[in-house]
Design an enzyme around this catalytic site. Structure first.
Site, mmCIF file in Angstrom:
data_model
loop_
_atom_site.group_PDB
_atom_site.id
_atom_site.type_symbol
_atom_site.label_atom_id
_atom_site.label_comp_id
_atom_site.label_asym_id
_atom_site.label_seq_id
_atom_site.Cartn_x
_atom_site.Cartn_y
_atom_site.Cartn_z
ATOM 1 N N GLY A 38 0.929 -1.220 -0.109
ATOM 2 C CA GLY A 38 0.131 0.098 -0.059
ATOM 3 C C GLY A 38 0.858 1.247 -0.102
ATOM 4 C CG ASP A 97 -8.304 0.877 10.033
ATOM 5 O OD1 ASP A 97 -9.159 1.540 10.635
ATOM 6 O OD2 ASP A 97 -8.620 -0.450 9.642
ATOM 7 C CB VAL A 147 -10.137 5.513 1.414
ATOM 8 C CG1 VAL A 147 -11.073 6.562 2.155
ATOM 9 C CG2 VAL A 147 -8.717 5.222 2.367
ATOM 10 N NE ARG A 159 -2.244 -2.894 -3.988
ATOM 11 C CZ ARG A 159 -2.365 -3.058 -2.746
ATOM 12 N NH1 ARG A 159 -2.187 -2.167 -2.064
ATOM 13 N NH2 ARG A 159 -2.497 -4.282 -2.128
HETATM 14 P P1 IMP Z 1 -4.209 -1.515 10.792
HETATM 15 O O1 IMP Z 1 -3.465 -2.603 11.136
HETATM 16 O O2 IMP Z 1 -5.815 -1.751 11.153
HETATM 17 O O3 IMP Z 1 -3.955 0.003 11.031
HETATM 18 O O4 IMP Z 1 -4.523 -1.457 9.187
HETATM 19 C C1 IMP Z 1 -3.476 -1.047 8.239
HETATM 20 C C2 IMP Z 1 -3.761 -1.795 7.105
HETATM 21 O O5 IMP Z 1 -5.188 -2.070 6.754
HETATM 22 C C3 IMP Z 1 -3.240 -0.821 6.020
HETATM 23 O O6 IMP Z 1 -1.920 -0.875 5.698
HETATM 24 C C4 IMP Z 1 -4.125 -1.476 4.856
HETATM 25 O O7 IMP Z 1 -3.598 -2.308 3.938
HETATM 26 C C5 IMP Z 1 -5.525 -1.571 5.366
HETATM 27 N N1 IMP Z 1 -6.495 -0.950 5.533
HETATM 28 C C6 IMP Z 1 -7.083 -0.318 6.460
HETATM 29 N N2 IMP Z 1 -7.998 0.660 6.208
HETATM 30 C C7 IMP Z 1 -7.974 0.732 4.771
HETATM 31 C C8 IMP Z 1 -8.796 1.288 4.057
HETATM 32 O O8 IMP Z 1 -9.775 2.267 4.124
HETATM 33 N N3 IMP Z 1 -8.509 1.090 2.511
HETATM 34 C C9 IMP Z 1 -7.791 0.289 2.098
HETATM 35 N N4 IMP Z 1 -6.847 -0.591 3.072
HETATM 36 C C10 IMP Z 1 -7.195 -0.247 4.285
HETATM 37 MG MG MG Z 2 -4.244 -3.305 1.952
#
Ligand code: IMP
Ligand code: MG
Length: 184
Positions: A38, A97, A147, A159
């Site tokens: 990402g 996130d 998103v 992407r």
């Molecule tokens: P976290 O571990 O919950 O902080 O999630 C981070 C990962 O979840 C990011 O590197 C993304 O790959 C994916 N992610 C979280 N929210 C989104 C979103 O709204 N769109 C796309 N990917 C997301």
């Molecule tokens: Mg992802």
């Protein structure tokens, strides 16, 4: 899709973040590590906005997450990462996130004893944080919406969109139609 940030707005936000990063490191030699997949677009833009001596590498993090909400086991693969021991390191990811990905990746990187380790993300989603740690640099804060674009995916697609958009119900239906059609 509902556009959240245009190509121009993304450029402005990333440039502002690059200025803060540059101010923090001044003329230090920096090692930038992007989290696959990402962060690819952000890393490509960010490194060209930073007038610092730097090395650039990647690290892989994957959760077995297909859907937009449910999360699976998270694994970090550092086989491709360059040597960060004794270096000033900036970890770059697409979105903070819940924060679990960033925490897990940083834990792994600390095992190699970098001199310093900070983090920069394009986006931070409001009201979702489940960890104590905070990203050091954030380009944009966004509401709790799913998103895509500028590196972010839904089932590994979108992407390449040059803007950032929130997926709406109709997009999921269209996605299922297109991807479903390809697979059968
Ligand atoms: P976290 O571990 O919950 O902080 O999630 C981070 C990962 O979840 C990011 O590197 C993304 O790959 C994916 N992610 C979280 N929210 C989104 C979103 O709204 N769109 C796309 N990917 C997301
Ligand atoms: Mg992802």
């Amino acid at each position: 899709m509902k556009t959240l940030f245009s190509r121009e707005q993304l450029h402005e936000g990333v440039s502002a973040m690059a200025d803060k990063i540059a101010g923090c490191y001044e003329d230090q030699h920096l090692t930038i590590v992007g989290v696959l997949t990402g962060s690819l677009v952000l890393v490509a833009d960010l490194i060209r906005l930073l007038d610092l001596p730097m090395r650039v590498g990647v690290i892989a993090a994957s959760s077995y997450r297909g859907a937009t909400t449910t999360r699976g086991e998270l694994s970090v693969n550092d086989e491709l990462m360059l040597d960060i021991r004794g270096r000033d390191v900036l970890l770059v990811d697409d979105i903070f996130d819940t924060g679990h990905t960033l925490v897990k990746v940083m834990e792994k990187m600390r095992e190699y004893e970098p001199t310093s380790l900070r983090s920069a993300v394009l986006l931070r989603k409001h009201g979702r944080q489940e960890v104590v740690a905070e990203p050091d640099f954030v380009a944009f804060n966004i509401p709790d919406e799913f998103v895509v674009g500028y590196g972010l995916d839904y089932e590994d697609m979108y992407r390449n969109l040059p803007f950032l958009a929130a997926l709406e119900e109709a997009d999921l239906v269209e996605h299922a139609r297109v991807v479903g059609g390809k697979n059968t």
